[in-house]
Write a protein that holds these residues in place. Structure first.
Motif, mmCIF file in Angstrom:
data_model
loop_
_atom_site.group_PDB
_atom_site.id
_atom_site.type_symbol
_atom_site.label_atom_id
_atom_site.label_comp_id
_atom_site.label_asym_id
_atom_site.label_seq_id
_atom_site.Cartn_x
_atom_site.Cartn_y
_atom_site.Cartn_z
ATOM 1 N N PHE A 1 5.468 6.862 8.594
ATOM 2 C CA PHE A 1 4.132 6.278 8.754
ATOM 3 C C PHE A 1 4.175 5.358 9.956
ATOM 4 O O PHE A 1 5.144 4.631 10.146
ATOM 5 C CB PHE A 1 3.760 5.472 7.493
ATOM 6 C CG PHE A 1 2.469 4.699 7.612
ATOM 7 C CD1 PHE A 1 1.262 5.274 7.251
ATOM 8 C CD2 PHE A 1 2.459 3.386 8.078
ATOM 9 C CE1 PHE A 1 0.069 4.552 7.356
ATOM 10 C CE2 PHE A 1 1.283 2.665 8.185
ATOM 11 C CZ PHE A 1 0.082 3.251 7.822
ATOM 12 N N GLU B 1 0.797 -1.226 0.000
ATOM 13 C CA GLU B 1 0.000 0.000 0.000
ATOM 14 C C GLU B 1 0.831 1.277 0.000
ATOM 15 O O GLU B 1 0.272 2.376 -0.052
ATOM 16 C CB GLU B 1 -0.953 -0.005 1.196
ATOM 17 C CG GLU B 1 -2.025 -1.066 1.065
ATOM 18 C CD GLU B 1 -3.034 -1.037 2.200
ATOM 19 O OE1 GLU B 1 -2.917 -0.168 3.100
ATOM 20 O OE2 GLU B 1 -3.934 -1.884 2.187
ATOM 21 N N ASN B 2 2.148 1.130 0.073
ATOM 22 C CA ASN B 2 3.006 2.317 0.156
ATOM 23 C C ASN B 2 4.164 2.275 -0.835
ATOM 24 O O ASN B 2 5.255 2.785 -0.556
ATOM 25 C CB ASN B 2 3.521 2.478 1.590
ATOM 26 C CG ASN B 2 2.401 2.826 2.540
ATOM 27 O OD1 ASN B 2 1.931 3.960 2.562
ATOM 28 N ND2 ASN B 2 1.943 1.843 3.289
#
Length: 185
Positions: free
Chosen positions: A158, A23-24
């Protein structure tokens, strides 16, 4: 044959990359060297390779390394290494991914092995997990907010740890997730 070799022996596919990495992908550098540490069947290594990085995959299991070599068709350099009994060589990477693995004494090595500007993707089980998946031994589970303290020389990009907060039927409940970057010189 150890328990990890037994687990990986019948594998017919590498599985899927960890959620944190998948997702990153936008946080990956355009080029460079990457390490999938404690790689298992190499799903993270394969995804990193697809993104154009030169990738190494390390694991203690000979069977896992054999499978990584098969799944990657030689595009990923693999190494069998027991990270808990041998100090890994100090080589440098632009990206290091660790998923579903916790060995606290290795955290200093991970920080040292990142190049300036390098990015760490770390996702593993924590003590507040809501399912019975993953380990039950507290030695292999993160304490609340512990992941933030294991890499003090990296800048957090994050962080996620939901644990038992709010609606337990939603979200990422079992994992602590960190993306952190080594400061550039």
């Amino acid at each position: 044959m150890n328990k990890w070799d037994q687990r990986y022996q019948q594998a017919s596919e590498p599985g899927t990359a960890c959620e944190l990495l998948a997702e990153n992908l936008h946080l990956l550098p355009a080029k460079g060297r990457a390490l999938d540490l404690a790689c298992g069947l190499g799903a993270n290594a394969l995804l990193l390779n697809q993104q154009g990085l030169t990738v190494e995959a390390w694991d203690c299991s000979a069977e896992a390394i054999k499978r990584v070599e098969e799944f990657s068709a030689g595009l990923v350099a693999s190494r069998q290494i027991d990270l808990e009994s041998v100090t890994p060589p100090l080589v440098h990477f632009d990206v290091i991914v660790v998923a579903h693995y916790l060995y606290r004494p290795l955290c200093h090595w991970i920080q040292s092995a990142l190049n300036p500007g390098g990015v760490l993707f770390y996702q593993t089980w924590h003590q507040l997990k809501q399912s019975d998946k993953g380990p039950s031994n507290p030695d292999y589970l993160l304490a609340p907010s512990e992941l933030l303290t294991l890499f003090p020389h990296l800048d957090v990009r994050f962080y996620r740890e939901e644990g038992d907060c709010g609606d337990l039927s939603r979200g990422q409940r079992d994992m602590g997730q960190l993306i952190a970057q080594k400061p550039s010189l």
